[in-house]
Motif scaffolding. Structure first.
Motif, PDB file in Angstrom:
ATOM      1  N   SER A  26      -4.698  -5.457  -6.211  1.00  0.00           N
ATOM      2  CA  SER A  26      -5.572  -6.575  -5.849  1.00  0.00           C
ATOM      3  C   SER A  26      -5.427  -7.728  -6.841  1.00  0.00           C
ATOM      4  O   SER A  26      -5.376  -8.907  -6.458  1.00  0.00           O
ATOM      5  CB  SER A  26      -7.025  -6.099  -5.800  1.00  0.00           C
ATOM      6  N   ASN A  27      -5.314  -7.400  -8.136  1.00  0.00           N
ATOM      7  CA  ASN A  27      -5.157  -8.427  -9.154  1.00  0.00           C
ATOM      8  C   ASN A  27      -3.805  -9.132  -9.034  1.00  0.00           C
ATOM      9  O   ASN A  27      -3.708 -10.349  -9.194  1.00  0.00           O
ATOM     10  CB  ASN A  27      -5.302  -7.797 -10.542  1.00  0.00           C
ATOM     11  N   ASN A  28      -2.739  -8.343  -8.747  1.00  0.00           N
ATOM     12  CA  ASN A  28      -1.425  -8.953  -8.543  1.00  0.00           C
ATOM     13  C   ASN A  28      -1.444  -9.938  -7.377  1.00  0.00           C
ATOM     14  O   ASN A  28      -0.841 -11.009  -7.437  1.00  0.00           O
ATOM     15  CB  ASN A  28      -0.378  -7.863  -8.275  1.00  0.00           C
ATOM     16  N   THR A  68      -6.117   7.136 -11.508  1.00  0.00           N
ATOM     17  CA  THR A  68      -4.952   6.260 -11.350  1.00  0.00           C
ATOM     18  C   THR A  68      -5.042   5.458 -10.063  1.00  0.00           C
ATOM     19  O   THR A  68      -4.744   4.257 -10.044  1.00  0.00           O
ATOM     20  CB  THR A  68      -3.661   7.096 -11.357  1.00  0.00           C
ATOM     21  N   GLY A  90      -7.704   4.556  -8.392  1.00  0.00           N
ATOM     22  CA  GLY A  90      -8.709   3.507  -8.532  1.00  0.00           C
ATOM     23  C   GLY A  90      -8.216   2.356  -9.383  1.00  0.00           C
ATOM     24  O   GLY A  90      -8.415   1.176  -9.052  1.00  0.00           O
ATOM     25  N   ALA A  91      -7.529   2.689 -10.491  1.00  0.00           N
ATOM     26  CA  ALA A  91      -7.020   1.655 -11.390  1.00  0.00           C
ATOM     27  C   ALA A  91      -5.944   0.816 -10.721  1.00  0.00           C
ATOM     28  O   ALA A  91      -5.957  -0.421 -10.797  1.00  0.00           O
ATOM     29  CB  ALA A  91      -6.480   2.293 -12.668  1.00  0.00           C
ATOM     30  N   TYR A  92      -5.019   1.480 -10.037  1.00  0.00           N
ATOM     31  CA  TYR A  92      -3.902   0.743  -9.451  1.00  0.00           C
ATOM     32  C   TYR A  92      -4.287   0.019  -8.164  1.00  0.00           C
ATOM     33  O   TYR A  92      -3.613  -0.933  -7.767  1.00  0.00           O
ATOM     34  CB  TYR A  92      -2.721   1.669  -9.216  1.00  0.00           C
ATOM     35  N   ALA A  93      -5.351   0.453  -7.511  1.00  0.00           N
ATOM     36  CA  ALA A  93      -5.876  -0.333  -6.397  1.00  0.00           C
ATOM     37  C   ALA A  93      -6.358  -1.688  -6.912  1.00  0.00           C
ATOM     38  O   ALA A  93      -6.144  -2.733  -6.293  1.00  0.00           O
ATOM     39  CB  ALA A  93      -7.009   0.414  -5.706  1.00  0.00           C
ATOM     40  N   SER A  94      -6.989  -1.660  -8.100  1.00  0.00           N
ATOM     41  CA  SER A  94      -7.413  -2.909  -8.736  1.00  0.00           C
ATOM     42  C   SER A  94      -6.210  -3.730  -9.199  1.00  0.00           C
ATOM     43  O   SER A  94      -6.205  -4.958  -9.115  1.00  0.00           O
ATOM     44  CB  SER A  94      -8.334  -2.610  -9.928  1.00  0.00           C
ATOM     45  N   VAL A  95      -5.148  -3.028  -9.683  1.00  0.00           N
ATOM     46  CA  VAL A  95      -3.939  -3.729 -10.130  1.00  0.00           C
ATOM     47  C   VAL A  95      -3.278  -4.463  -8.971  1.00  0.00           C
ATOM     48  O   VAL A  95      -2.877  -5.627  -9.091  1.00  0.00           O
ATOM     49  CB  VAL A  95      -2.944  -2.734 -10.774  1.00  0.00           C
ATOM     50  N   ASN A 138       0.811  -1.216   0.000  1.00  0.00           N
ATOM     51  CA  ASN A 138       0.000   0.000   0.000  1.00  0.00           C
ATOM     52  C   ASN A 138       0.848   1.271   0.000  1.00  0.00           C
ATOM     53  O   ASN A 138       0.306   2.377  -0.071  1.00  0.00           O
ATOM     54  CB  ASN A 138      -0.912   0.020   1.235  1.00  0.00           C
ATOM     55  N   ASN A 167      -4.089 -11.544  -6.311  1.00  0.00           N
ATOM     56  CA  ASN A 167      -4.877 -12.712  -6.729  1.00  0.00           C
ATOM     57  C   ASN A 167      -4.046 -13.667  -7.575  1.00  0.00           C
ATOM     58  O   ASN A 167      -4.182 -14.897  -7.462  1.00  0.00           O
ATOM     59  CB  ASN A 167      -6.100 -12.251  -7.534  1.00  0.00           C
TER      60      ASN A 167
END
Length: 311
Positions: A244-246, A235, A237-242, A165, A248
């Motif tokens: 989370s995806n990393n 950015t 919002g997008a990288y928070a998803s990135v 984070n 996963n």
């Protein structure tokens, strides 16, 4: 801290011991004694001198026997080895004889004048000098906004492979700085436009043009601030998803490895039971048959999981 400066025409800035007509009084987080001294010497109301000492003071103009102009100016500070941005009020008081500036912190904007980094300014030309300060304020907003943009680009590159984070918190701090800048710039814009309408500083030729240039620079800073803030919001919002995806992806890989590793454990666990009639128990090559069975099941599990895009 109280400092007094003066620059006569065709003469460089010099520091004075006493207040004289045409001088510039610069006060940085002044003490009560300094405030009382300046108030008595210049007949400036005490509430004018104390106005900028309130961090929450808003940008405004107040006119009595003298003119008080308060604007929010940008500052940089170090927080946990990271450069942060904030704003503080600066009071400029225009009297018939002197100009006074009051601020809680020492600013690079005023330091540029005291360190003679700004050419062609004279303290006795009070209106023009105030306009030069205003122009310097707008320029520093633009400088700091470009720094924020570059810093956000660096953090974005770090976010591509990040699972922490830390980078998001850095972007959050930058977005917070942009909110401060945006609020202050909009307040400054209202004050500058009011100055233009009231014509309170038009004492020298072309002063009106200088003030209009300041307003244009301030509007440009507002537009830049809005653009950078929108970009940072998207950015984050997008990288928070990135992130989370990393995470996963890592968890998916670990789950697949766990499944593959469970195959030999399961087979060896069955053959480790102390029961009669286990296949290949009496065969001399029984161990290798079991190993081959484990390998076949393992290869099949890897093939199946790979087809499911688990690796």
């Amino acid at each position: 801290m109280l400092s007094i400066y003066s620059s006569a025409e065709n003469r460089q800035l010099t520091k004075l011991e006493n207040i004289e007509p045409g001088c510039w009084i610069n006060m940085i987080d002044p003490s009560d004694e300094e405030l009382i001294f300046v108030s008595k010497k210049t007949n400036v109301p005490m509430d004018f001198l104390k106005a900028a000492l309130d961090e929450e003071e808003t940008s405004r103009i107040d006119i009595e026997d003298c003119t008080l102009i308060i604007l929010d100016i940008p500052f940089t500070d170090m927080d946990d080895n990271s450069l942060t941005y904030d704003t503080y009020p600066l009071a400029m008081i225009h009297t018939d004889k002197v100009i006074i500036t009051v601020c809680l912190k020492n600013s690079k904007i005023l330091s540029d004048f005291t360190e003679r980094k700004v050419g062609s300014f004279f303290t006795f030309k009070r209106s023009r000098f105030m306009l030069q300060i205003l122009y310097r304020i707008a320029n520093y907003y633009l400088i700091y906004l470009r720094q924020i943009d570059k810093k956000s680009s660096i953090v974005e590159k770090q976010l591509h492979k990040s699972l922490k984070n830390k980078e998001l918190l850095q972007l959050l701090a930058l977005e917070k700085s942009l909110v401060y800048f945006s609020t202050s710039l909009k307040g400054n814009e209202l004050t500058l436009e009011k100055m233009l309408k009231l014509d309170i500083l038009e004492k020298y030729e072309d002063d009106s043009d200088v003030l209009e240039d300041v307003i244009i620079e301030n509007r440009q800073a507002i537009e830049m601030c809005t653009i950078y803030s929108n970009i940072l919001s998207g950015t984050m919002g997008a990288y928070a998803s990135v992130i989370s995806n990393n995470l996963n992806i890592v968890m998916k890989l670990l789950a697949a490895i766990t499944i593959v590793m469970a195959v030999p454990n399961m087979v060896s666990g069955l053959y480790g039971m102390n029961v009669v009639g286990i296949p290949f128990a009496t065969n001399p090559l029984g161990f290798w048959y079991v190993v081959a069975l484990i390998g076949i099941i393992g290869v099949f599990a890897i093939y199946y999981l790979n087809k499911k895009d688990m690796f």
